[in-house]
Design an enzyme around this catalytic site. Structure first.
Site: not given
Ligand code: HSE
Length: 341
Positions: A316, A125, A152, A225, A96, A8
């Site tokens: 975001g 991820k 992603v 990703k 999480t 959360f």
């Molecule tokens: N830390 C990642 C970024 C956040 O900077 O793109 C999104 O996965």
């Protein structure tokens, strides 16, 4: 639809805010009536089979730090695993933080959720990068859906573009900027002459960076990703150990200035063709992949449609929360179609 939300932080709270904001629209447009029956954070859980009071929970989290402080529904000693095992729900949302060492605690949450018959939506991820082929098999075995479009591109539908929209074509390769933090750092360095460390601090303040920024800077986030895209879009059975990874720590202002002399710059590019690779590459400033700031950009090279590039905000809270709703609607649509047959 009864939902358990585990994790959360920013994304989990944004999901709840979006739910409050768009509740009526989700019901009338998609027949989606999510009922949050449990939320788990670091301090414990809040549980109510009839549905938690979402406004109250958000207020308690903000003022008291943990949902377990809810005077009516809070349970400070209830763990995520107990909630997943004991509480009845159709959906588990696992949000999480990413851990690429062993995928925990998300990996166990996801497996337990599947074994207790819950469809899974995750923004985490780590478990996917380490074990996506096995998790896909486990989901099939248990007859549940596994969705992760927020992993992603944040809210940008990169996975859906590759898997759904290009379904009639054959994707030959994929390359792109998949990490907002490193792109922000490289943009600030090259456009404003700001040093690496200051640019990283600014990315952290903007909320792009992972809890452990090494995940971003050293290329692991991009690699995670790539693994997710290679499995989901291209049907490859790969995990993080199959990716060649180099990050941007060693890139200097001088390197960027040298590239700029020929109207080029350096970006951290992830690519999938023969193999999977993450490394800083020189690209032309006129390349469609050359996007500024925290943006992500991905080019799909297909046999017949040629090259297509999708650009959007890659991180975001609200952006990622919108991807969770995309997954929820997708699962709901799949289940409705199944029951119509
Ligand atoms: N830390 C990642 C970024 C956040 O900077 O793109 C999104 O996965």
């Amino acid at each position: 639809m009864r939902i358990i939300l585990v994790g959360f932080g920013v994304v989990g709270q944004s999901f709840l805010k979006l739910l409050v904001f768009r509740h009526n629209e989700f019901a009338s447009k998609y027949g989606l009536r999510p009922r949050i029956v449990a939320i788990v954070d670091r301090g414990g859980a809040a549980v109510n089979g009839r549905g938690l009071d979402v406004d109250r929970i958000l207020k308690i989290k903000k003022e008291m730090g943990s949902v377990s402080k809810d005077p009516n529904d809070g349970s400070p000693y209830l763990s995520a695993n107990e909630v997943i095992e004991k509480i009845e729900a159709e959906i588990l949302i696992e949000a999480t933080p990413t851990n690429i060492k062993d995928g925990e605690p998300g990996l166990t949450h996801i497996k337990k959720g599947m074994k207790t018959g819950k469809h899974i939506i995750t923004t985490n991820k780590g478990p996917l990068a380490l074990a996506l082929p096995a998790l896909t098999d486990l989901a099939d075995h248990n007859g549940v859906h596994l969705r992760f479009s927020g992993t992603v591109g944040g809210g940008t539908p990169i996975l859906d573009l590759g898997r759904k929209c290009l379904i009639g074509d054959r994707i030959l390769s994929i390359k792109g900027i998949l990490n907002g933090t490193t792109n922000y750092i490289l943009t600030e360095m090259s456009e404003k002459g700001i040093e690496f460390e200051s640019a990283l601090r600014m990315a952290q303040e903007l909320g792009y960076a992972e809890k452990d920024p090494s995940l971003d800077i050293d290329g692991f986030d991009t690699a995670c990703k790539l693994v997710i895209m290679a499995n989901w879009i291209m049907g490859k059975k790969v995990t993080l150990k199959d990716v060649k990874i180099a990050g941007i720590r060693h890139i200097t202002l001088r390197d960027l200035m040298n590239y700029a002399k020929k109207d080029n710059t350096i970006k951290l590019i992830g690519s999938i063709d023969e193999g999977l690779e993450v490394k800083p590459r020189g690209i032309s400033k006129r390349d469609p992949l050359c996007v500024p700031g925290g943006l992500n950009a991905v080019t799909f090279v297909s046999e017949f449609a040629g090259e297509e590039t999708i650009i959007g905000r890659g991180a975001g809270g609200m952006e990622t929360a919108s991807a969770i709703f995309r997954d929820l609607i997708d699962i709901k649509t799949n289940l409705s179609a199944k029951f119509r047959i």
